[in-house]
Design a protein around this motif. Structure first.
Motif, mmCIF file in Angstrom:
data_model
loop_
_atom_site.group_PDB
_atom_site.id
_atom_site.type_symbol
_atom_site.label_atom_id
_atom_site.label_comp_id
_atom_site.label_asym_id
_atom_site.label_seq_id
_atom_site.Cartn_x
_atom_site.Cartn_y
_atom_site.Cartn_z
ATOM 1 N N SER A 1 4.231 -7.604 -0.698
ATOM 2 C CA SER A 1 5.476 -7.725 -1.465
ATOM 3 C C SER A 1 6.186 -9.042 -1.167
ATOM 4 O O SER A 1 6.710 -9.701 -2.076
ATOM 5 C CB SER A 1 6.407 -6.550 -1.157
ATOM 6 O OG SER A 1 5.822 -5.325 -1.555
ATOM 7 N N ALA B 1 -1.893 -2.973 -4.886
ATOM 8 C CA ALA B 1 -1.197 -3.576 -3.749
ATOM 9 C C ALA B 1 -1.680 -2.960 -2.441
ATOM 10 O O ALA B 1 -1.871 -3.660 -1.435
ATOM 11 C CB ALA B 1 0.310 -3.409 -3.909
ATOM 12 N N GLN B 2 -1.915 -1.654 -2.442
ATOM 13 C CA GLN B 2 -2.361 -0.986 -1.228
ATOM 14 C C GLN B 2 -3.794 -1.377 -0.864
ATOM 15 O O GLN B 2 -4.103 -1.616 0.304
ATOM 16 C CB GLN B 2 -2.273 0.526 -1.399
ATOM 17 C CG GLN B 2 -2.566 1.301 -0.106
ATOM 18 C CD GLN B 2 -1.595 0.943 1.007
ATOM 19 O OE1 GLN B 2 -0.393 1.123 0.860
ATOM 20 N NE2 GLN B 2 -2.113 0.428 2.126
ATOM 21 N N SER C 1 0.273 -5.041 5.882
ATOM 22 C CA SER C 1 1.069 -3.971 5.291
ATOM 23 C C SER C 1 1.383 -4.284 3.832
ATOM 24 O O SER C 1 1.272 -5.439 3.385
ATOM 25 C CB SER C 1 2.380 -3.803 6.062
ATOM 26 O OG SER C 1 3.193 -4.958 5.897
ATOM 27 N N ARG C 2 1.774 -3.258 3.090
ATOM 28 C CA ARG C 2 2.199 -3.487 1.708
ATOM 29 C C ARG C 2 3.440 -4.366 1.653
ATOM 30 O O ARG C 2 3.647 -5.107 0.688
ATOM 31 C CB ARG C 2 2.467 -2.153 1.011
ATOM 32 C CG ARG C 2 1.217 -1.400 0.613
ATOM 33 C CD ARG C 2 1.519 -0.260 -0.337
ATOM 34 N NE ARG C 2 2.128 -0.707 -1.570
ATOM 35 C CZ ARG C 2 2.410 0.080 -2.601
ATOM 36 N NH1 ARG C 2 2.140 1.382 -2.523
ATOM 37 N NH2 ARG C 2 2.960 -0.382 -3.701
ATOM 38 N N ALA D 1 -3.737 -4.799 0.589
ATOM 39 C CA ALA D 1 -3.206 -4.753 1.949
ATOM 40 C C ALA D 1 -4.264 -4.248 2.918
ATOM 41 O O ALA D 1 -4.437 -4.810 4.013
ATOM 42 C CB ALA D 1 -1.962 -3.873 1.995
#
Length: 257
Positions: free
Chosen positions: A51, A36-37, A46-47, A40
């Motif tokens: 989300s 996820a990071q 941003s994470r 991003a």
């Protein structure tokens, strides 16, 4: 559900930024090290944005997204892309139009339009909104009062004016638009009738409507693997309704059709 079908289902609800993330994901060749990071960082978001996208796609988490992406890449690497030839699309449309003209009975829909005082129209996507504008144009020319909704906010503003002899018409290809479904469910509280133009009866919007018109279209995959619907048949149906309605109000409508 596969990744492409999932994206197509929610595409209209995605922001421009979220669509850019989807576009990036479709270009990635190896998802094994994707987090996820890292996603991003690659998309300069941003994470929290990642989300929100996962939540909007109604996935349980990033792991489920990654699973769908791996299957998507495997299918891409093992399946030859079918090239859409325009002549094949035209041949399909000859068949569709023959089926519509020979088998589709529009008499009940024309009679419904004759009984309608106000015609309310809504399209679930950009192309459907163009079809709505075409229907608004031709039926306004025939003296029908027509109101077009751009979104559910406009629907909410006008719904208190609904009357028993009014008709709400929704255009949708897949029939699974969250906003379209919300409008149909809410409109059950009012006395007006509901008609849905859609590809098939096997969808939520068709099941919620009082009347349905099933209109076949030709699906073409784009280079991004998102589906484009060649929807000329929707315009053919609108034209056919226009001519039949024109005959009906002129006293020469053939009720045997």
């Amino acid at each position: 559900m596969d990744f492409i079908s999932l994206v197509n289902r929610y595409f209209q609800t995605l922001t421009a930024q979220e669509r850019e993330i989807i576009g990036y994901l479709q270009q990635v060749q190896d998802y094994s090290g994707l987090t996820a990071q890292s996603l991003a960082d690659a998309c300069f978001v941003s994470r929290a944005t990642i989300s929100r996208l996962i939540k909007k796609l109604e996935l349980d988490g990033f792991a489920e997204l990654k699973f769908l992406l791996k299957n998507f890449r495997q299918e891409s690497n093992t399946t030859l892309e079918k090239t859409s030839v325009f002549e094949e699309v035209v041949q399909s449309y000859h068949m569709y139009i023959d089926q519509i003209f020979e088998k589709l009975d529009l008499k009940n829909i024309v009679n419904l339009l004759l009984e309608t005082d106000v015609l309310y129209l809504y399209g679930t996507g950009n192309e459907q909104k163009l079809e709505v504008e075409t229907m608004r144009h031709v039926f306004t020319a025939l003296g029908k009062r027509v109101v077009v909704f751009f979104d559910k906010g406009e629907y909410d503003y006008a719904k208190e004016c609904f009357k028993e002899n009014d008709l709400l018409v929704l255009f949708s290809y897949k029939g699974e638009s969250p906003e379209g479904i919300a409008i149909l469910k809410d409109s059950q509280l009012y006395q007006l009738k509901r008609l849905v133009f859609t590809q098939t009866s096997q969808n939520t919007m068709a099941q919620l409507a009082d009347y349905r018109l099933y209109v076949p279209t030709e699906s073409v995959q784009t280079p991004t693997r998102l589906t484009y619907e060649v929807s000329t048949t929707f315009y053919f149906i609108i034209d056919q309704l226009f001519f039949d309605y024109k005959q009906a109000i002129g006293g020469s409508y053939d009720t045997s059709r």
